[in-house]
Design a protein around this motif. Structure first.
Motif, PDB file in Angstrom:
ATOM      1  N   VAL A   1       0.901  -1.523   0.042  1.00 17.31           N
ATOM      2  CA  VAL A   1      -0.059   0.051  -0.031  1.00 17.31           C
ATOM      3  C   VAL A   1       0.787   1.124  -0.171  1.00 17.31           C
ATOM      4  O   VAL A   1       0.464   2.192  -0.512  1.00 17.31           O
ATOM      5  CB  VAL A   1      -0.960   0.208   1.056  1.00 17.31           C
ATOM      6  CG1 VAL A   1      -2.137  -1.162   1.064  1.00 17.31           C
ATOM      7  CG2 VAL A   1      -0.199  -0.240   2.599  1.00 17.31           C
ATOM      8  N   ARG A   2       2.037   1.167   0.671  1.00 15.67           N
ATOM      9  CA  ARG A   2       3.042   2.450   0.738  1.00 15.67           C
ATOM     10  C   ARG A   2       3.493   2.566  -0.672  1.00 15.67           C
ATOM     11  O   ARG A   2       3.471   3.704  -1.266  1.00 15.67           O
ATOM     12  CB  ARG A   2       4.025   2.056   1.640  1.00 15.67           C
ATOM     13  CG  ARG A   2       3.786   2.441   3.265  1.00 15.67           C
ATOM     14  CD  ARG A   2       4.790   2.202   4.031  1.00 15.67           C
ATOM     15  NE  ARG A   2       5.285   0.974   4.200  1.00 15.67           N
ATOM     16  CZ  ARG A   2       6.698   0.590   3.710  1.00 15.67           C
ATOM     17  NH1 ARG A   2       7.309   1.337   3.074  1.00 15.67           N
ATOM     18  NH2 ARG A   2       6.998  -0.738   4.143  1.00 15.67           N
ATOM     19  N   MET A   3       4.016   1.463  -1.212  1.00 15.83           N
ATOM     20  CA  MET A   3       4.464   1.888  -2.601  1.00 15.83           C
ATOM     21  C   MET A   3       3.568   2.344  -3.810  1.00 15.83           C
ATOM     22  O   MET A   3       3.905   2.971  -4.689  1.00 15.83           O
ATOM     23  CB  MET A   3       5.065   0.266  -3.212  1.00 15.83           C
ATOM     24  CG  MET A   3       6.554  -0.043  -2.365  1.00 15.83           C
ATOM     25  SD  MET A   3       7.653   1.292  -2.284  1.00 15.83           S
ATOM     26  CE  MET A   3       8.132   1.537  -3.990  1.00 15.83           C
ATOM     27  N   ASP A   4       2.275   1.664  -3.650  1.00 18.58           N
ATOM     28  CA  ASP A   4       1.199   2.194  -4.633  1.00 18.58           C
ATOM     29  C   ASP A   4       1.111   3.925  -4.457  1.00 18.58           C
ATOM     30  O   ASP A   4       0.958   4.446  -5.332  1.00 18.58           O
ATOM     31  CB  ASP A   4      -0.234   1.648  -4.103  1.00 18.58           C
ATOM     32  CG  ASP A   4      -0.182   0.221  -4.612  1.00 18.58           C
ATOM     33  OD1 ASP A   4       0.549  -0.211  -5.670  1.00 18.58           O
ATOM     34  OD2 ASP A   4      -1.087  -0.692  -4.168  1.00 18.58           O
ATOM     35  N   ARG A   5       1.306   4.298  -3.283  1.00 17.73           N
ATOM     36  CA  ARG A   5       1.021   5.875  -2.922  1.00 17.73           C
ATOM     37  C   ARG A   5       2.338   6.541  -3.423  1.00 17.73           C
ATOM     38  O   ARG A   5       2.280   7.437  -4.160  1.00 17.73           O
ATOM     39  CB  ARG A   5       0.630   6.029  -1.429  1.00 17.73           C
ATOM     40  CG  ARG A   5       0.583   7.687  -1.209  1.00 17.73           C
ATOM     41  CD  ARG A   5      -0.377   8.312  -2.088  1.00 17.73           C
ATOM     42  NE  ARG A   5      -1.692   7.922  -1.960  1.00 17.73           N
ATOM     43  CZ  ARG A   5      -2.567   8.337  -0.820  1.00 17.73           C
ATOM     44  NH1 ARG A   5      -2.030   9.423  -0.115  1.00 17.73           N
ATOM     45  NH2 ARG A   5      -3.803   7.903  -0.565  1.00 17.73           N
ATOM     46  N   HIS A   6       3.421   5.959  -3.080  1.00 18.50           N
ATOM     47  CA  HIS A   6       4.783   6.510  -3.553  1.00 18.50           C
ATOM     48  C   HIS A   6       4.954   6.529  -5.105  1.00 18.50           C
ATOM     49  O   HIS A   6       5.138   7.552  -5.601  1.00 18.50           O
ATOM     50  CB  HIS A   6       6.034   5.498  -3.406  1.00 18.50           C
ATOM     51  CG  HIS A   6       6.221   5.578  -1.488  1.00 18.50           C
ATOM     52  ND1 HIS A   6       6.840   6.785  -1.154  1.00 18.50           N
ATOM     53  CD2 HIS A   6       6.473   4.824  -0.659  1.00 18.50           C
ATOM     54  CE1 HIS A   6       7.108   6.517   0.103  1.00 18.50           C
ATOM     55  NE2 HIS A   6       7.192   5.357   0.296  1.00 18.50           N
ATOM     56  N   CYS A   7       4.514   5.599  -5.705  1.00 23.26           N
ATOM     57  CA  CYS A   7       4.366   5.522  -7.286  1.00 23.26           C
ATOM     58  C   CYS A   7       3.348   6.554  -7.797  1.00 23.26           C
ATOM     59  O   CYS A   7       3.712   7.280  -8.752  1.00 23.26           O
ATOM     60  CB  CYS A   7       4.125   4.079  -7.775  1.00 23.26           C
ATOM     61  SG  CYS A   7       5.476   3.012  -7.301  1.00 23.26           S
TER      62      CYS A   7
END
Length: 393
Positions: free
Chosen positions: A255-261
């Protein structure tokens, strides 16, 4: 379990017997044996078990097991830092007379290992450009033992075709090591394309909150056995506490990487449209030279954007000082957005010529885009660009 998010949450260590829902901490340096025969058998590797936390610990074992599944690897090893993971990998496989073929654009400390540390022990290296794969064949030597790449690279965001590279390494019987720090196993799995080992500075996105240090090496059981043989005696062990923190962090990695990207792509698109910017590098910008390769091997573009502001160092330093929300730091992969000037920090030990060769100018800025609201991230960048434009007018 086959889905990334479920594995990251549900692969857990054995419980202590108290039926904890959350994995407990195992803060112990050593372990008891049932009897003398149990001690003998464990030291003789006739049975599995914990001997000493420099060798193994339930917390580090859980983190390794989880990361191996997420990377598609058979086994792994955890180290105190990301650079310890890189050094341990090099030292475990290289001997005097061996040669390393490395991508030119690598982290500053990795560069120091290749040009200043390992040559003292008779190990040589040659740099290759990620975007000039037609030249790689001529750079291979009869004694090339290991191929090392960062993709995406730090800070140039250069990308190489991992499928091509896997076949290239196989052809030349070299160990292929990929620094997968920027992508994480959520966005990219190098082993699937033929890499023998995938390395992480877990300090970055695996932790994701700037709290702790750690490194991870993932690969085949055969290669990790050699890593273990070196690491158990040289001692670059990860602490149980850090392993516990990092394992908990993996539960939110997707979920963090989705938002980072998502945030990073919007920042990259904004910067590309701004006349104060000379160049923007982000894997999923169509202007990126390896855009099609990135789409093929990455789930999304990651959280790092690198760009060059007009005005060189003077403009770059004023821009960074004008940022109100961004942190000025040499770290990346944090929930908080971070701005870094590579030429004067992470890559300051390179000569100006070496920096130019990997695309680092005095105007280059690397931003690690965090999890703040995108409107606030963009507003901070916009006001800093506008303020410095006026200051230089």
């Amino acid at each position: 379990m086959s889905n990334f998010e479920t594995n990251a949450i549900r692969i857990q260590a054995e419980r202590s017997g108290a039926k904890e829902h959350s994995v407990p901490l195992y803060l112990t340096s050593s372990y008891k044996f049932d009897d003398a025969e149990d001690m003998r058998a464990l030291f003789a590797n006739e049975r599995e078990g914990n001997i000493y936390s420099r060798y193994s610990n339930p917390n580090t074992s859980e983190l390794i097991e989880k990361m191996a599944v997420l990377e598609g690897a058979e086994a792994g090893w955890a180290t105190a830092t990301g650079m310890a993971a890189i050094f341990t990998t090099f030292a475990a496989f290289l001997k005097s007379g061996d040669h390393v073929l490395s991508s030119r654009s690598v982290f500053g400390s990795t560069h120091q290992l290749l040009v200043n540390v390992f040559p003292k022990w008779g190990v040589t290296s040659t740099y290759a450009d990620l975007d000039k794969t037609d030249e790689w064949e001529s750079l291979i030597q009869p004694n090339t033992k290991l191929i090392f790449v960062e993709t995406p690279s730090n800070p140039g965001i250069d990308i190489i075709d991992l499928e091509w590279l896997g076949n290239f390494a196989k052809k030349h019987k070299a160990i292929l090591v990929v620094d997968n720090c920027f992508a994480t196993p959520y966005l990219q799995q190098p082993i699937k394309y033929g890499a023998h080992l995938s390395i992480h500075s877990a300090t970055k996105y695996i932790d994701g909150q700037g709290r702790t240090l750690g490194g991870l090496i993932l690969g085949s059981k055969e290669l990790i056995t050699e890593i273990e043989a070196f690491a158990r005696h040289s001692g670059p062990a990860m602490s149980p506490f850090n392993a516990w923190v990092l394992s908990k962090s993996l539960e939110t990695l997707a979920v963090r990487m989705d938002r980072h990207c998502e945030n990073a792509l919007k920042v990259a698109e904004f910067l590309e449209s701004n006349q104060e910017i000379e160049v923007v590098k982000y894997p999923l910008l169509k202007s990126h030279p390896q855009y099609e390769i990135a789409k093929k091997q990455m789930r999304a573009g990651g959280g790092i954007v690198t760009f060059v502001v007009k005005g060189g160092y003077d403009r770059a330093s004023k821009f960074m000082d004008a940022l109100k929300m961004f942190s000025i730091s040499a770290n990346l992969g944090d929930t908080r957005s971070i701005a870094t000037h590579p030429a004067s920090s992470t890559h300051s030990k390179l000569s100006e010529e070496e920096r130019q060769q990997v695309g680092i100018s005095q105007g280059t800025i690397r931003v690690s885009i965090g999890l703040e609201h995108i409107d606030d991230i963009l507003a901070d960048i916009k006001q800093a660009l506008e303020l410095t434009k006026l200051a230089l007018a």
